[in-house]
Design a protein around this motif. Sequence first.
Motif, PDB file in Angstrom:
ATOM      1  N   LEU A  34       2.506 -44.825  17.435  1.00  0.00           N
ATOM      2  CA  LEU A  34       3.881 -44.382  17.693  1.00  0.00           C
ATOM      3  C   LEU A  34       4.812 -45.541  17.373  1.00  0.00           C
ATOM      4  CD1 LEU A  34       3.298 -42.630  21.152  1.00  0.00           C
ATOM      5  CD2 LEU A  34       3.764 -41.474  18.977  1.00  0.00           C
ATOM      6  N   ALA A  39       9.165 -42.288  16.196  1.00  0.00           N
ATOM      7  CA  ALA A  39       8.202 -42.382  17.289  1.00  0.00           C
ATOM      8  C   ALA A  39       8.549 -41.459  18.448  1.00  0.00           C
ATOM      9  CB  ALA A  39       8.114 -43.826  17.769  1.00  0.00           C
ATOM     10  N   LYS A  40       9.812 -41.386  18.813  1.00  0.00           N
ATOM     11  CA  LYS A  40      10.212 -40.574  19.969  1.00  0.00           C
ATOM     12  C   LYS A  40       9.912 -39.098  19.717  1.00  0.00           C
ATOM     13  CE  LYS A  40      14.115 -39.776  23.090  1.00  0.00           C
ATOM     14  NZ  LYS A  40      14.117 -38.312  23.013  1.00  0.00           N
ATOM     15  N   ASN A  43       6.179 -38.543  19.714  1.00  0.00           N
ATOM     16  CA  ASN A  43       5.636 -38.586  21.071  1.00  0.00           C
ATOM     17  C   ASN A  43       5.875 -37.260  21.801  1.00  0.00           C
ATOM     18  OD1 ASN A  43       4.424 -40.000  23.355  1.00  0.00           O
ATOM     19  ND2 ASN A  43       6.465 -40.006  24.245  1.00  0.00           N
ATOM     20  N   THR A  47       2.695 -35.078  22.897  1.00  0.00           N
ATOM     21  CA  THR A  47       2.513 -34.838  24.335  1.00  0.00           C
ATOM     22  C   THR A  47       2.426 -33.352  24.618  1.00  0.00           C
ATOM     23  OG1 THR A  47       3.704 -36.873  24.887  1.00  0.00           O
ATOM     24  CG2 THR A  47       3.480 -35.242  26.634  1.00  0.00           C
ATOM     25  N   ARG A  53       0.267 -41.277  26.037  1.00  0.00           N
ATOM     26  CA  ARG A  53       0.704 -42.520  25.411  1.00  0.00           C
ATOM     27  C   ARG A  53       0.164 -43.720  26.167  1.00  0.00           C
ATOM     28  NH1 ARG A  53       4.329 -46.553  25.765  1.00  0.00           N
ATOM     29  NH2 ARG A  53       5.317 -45.746  27.661  1.00  0.00           N
ATOM     30  N   ASN A  56       1.950 -48.385  22.169  1.00  0.00           N
ATOM     31  CA  ASN A  56       2.450 -47.683  20.980  1.00  0.00           C
ATOM     32  C   ASN A  56       1.377 -46.796  20.348  1.00  0.00           C
ATOM     33  OD1 ASN A  56       0.757 -49.489  19.743  1.00  0.00           O
ATOM     34  ND2 ASN A  56       2.339 -50.549  18.564  1.00  0.00           N
ATOM     35  N   ALA A  58      -0.680 -43.027  20.742  1.00  0.00           N
ATOM     36  CA  ALA A  58      -0.843 -41.698  21.334  1.00  0.00           C
ATOM     37  C   ALA A  58      -2.296 -41.281  21.114  1.00  0.00           C
ATOM     38  CB  ALA A  58       0.100 -40.682  20.698  1.00  0.00           C
ATOM     39  N   SER A 140       6.757 -50.251  23.544  1.00  0.00           N
ATOM     40  CA  SER A 140       7.034 -48.818  23.415  1.00  0.00           C
ATOM     41  C   SER A 140       8.168 -48.605  22.428  1.00  0.00           C
ATOM     42  CB  SER A 140       7.411 -48.234  24.789  1.00  0.00           C
ATOM     43  OG  SER A 140       7.909 -46.923  24.654  1.00  0.00           O
ATOM     44  N   VAL A 142       9.390 -45.457  22.269  1.00  0.00           N
ATOM     45  CA  VAL A 142       9.931 -44.189  22.743  1.00  0.00           C
ATOM     46  C   VAL A 142      10.847 -44.475  23.935  1.00  0.00           C
ATOM     47  CG1 VAL A 142       7.865 -43.000  21.925  1.00  0.00           C
ATOM     48  CG2 VAL A 142       8.000 -43.693  24.323  1.00  0.00           C
ATOM     49  N   SER A 144      11.178 -45.021  27.221  1.00  0.00           N
ATOM     50  CA  SER A 144      10.377 -45.347  28.400  1.00  0.00           C
ATOM     51  C   SER A 144      11.248 -45.944  29.492  1.00  0.00           C
ATOM     52  CB  SER A 144       9.272 -46.345  28.042  1.00  0.00           C
ATOM     53  OG  SER A 144       8.418 -45.804  27.055  1.00  0.00           O
ATOM     54  N   ASP A 173       7.924 -41.774  30.569  1.00  0.00           N
ATOM     55  CA  ASP A 173       8.610 -41.461  29.319  1.00  0.00           C
ATOM     56  C   ASP A 173       9.530 -40.265  29.546  1.00  0.00           C
ATOM     57  OD1 ASP A 173       7.205 -43.443  28.054  1.00  0.00           O
ATOM     58  OD2 ASP A 173       5.795 -42.086  27.056  1.00  0.00           O
TER      59      ASP A 173
END
Length: 249
Positions: A34, A39-40, A43, A47, A53, A56, A58, A140, A142, A144, A173
Amino acid sequence: MMNQPINSPQFFLTAPSECPYLEGQSERKVFTHLVGEKAKALNDLLTQGGFRRSQNIAYRPACESCRACISVRILASEFKPTRSMRRNRAANIDLVGTEYHAEPSSEQFKLFRRYLDNRHQSGGMADMSIGDYAMMVEDSHVDSRIVEYRGRTEGDGLLEHPTGELLAVALTDRMGDGLSMVYSFFSPEVTERSLGTYMILDHIARAQNLGLPHVYLGYWVKGSRKMEYKTRFQPQEHLTAQGWQRFCP
């Protein structure tokens, strides 16, 4: 590290290792990175597809002979606490939870080490250093957050950073359709507070306040005592071969 578009991530498979949940079983995981500006969104997508996660990465189980790990998410907008959950919230009414960007601190790490030494002495995280902890929190790409739970002290309502004793921490997250509880830990000396339960209840309330429909709890493993608590939070959905479906214990 590699940059990769959301529509074509590269996936890898780990070698078999001992399963931490079911005796006599081995586990393998499929994982991807990620990283980068996608990345966001990646993710969120993964998910919803049953991935978790870690920093970084997944990942999700890809065991050859076992499908025991089931992804769980609470339907926050429909959640109704049980009587014991209402008692839990009342018992912890003196706590204040404060959300920050995902930044580690030495105070968090001291609590983290006490938690590991008491609850997970032989786990895969048992030897983590303060540098390892810092990477877990801040590595991270994303959205977080860290939520710190402290004992309430006089004047906390006027402070941006409350100063009471740190009792619990959640790394979380924030996604488009919910909150994903990546990792949480708490003071092992105050078992009467049931802080693990309290943090989940607090995240349900936070999701409700944000208008987000789900709280993702990771994997539930039928037959694993470590995972039994997750099915108490109803209603919830489990990810099956037919998609997300309601689960009734």
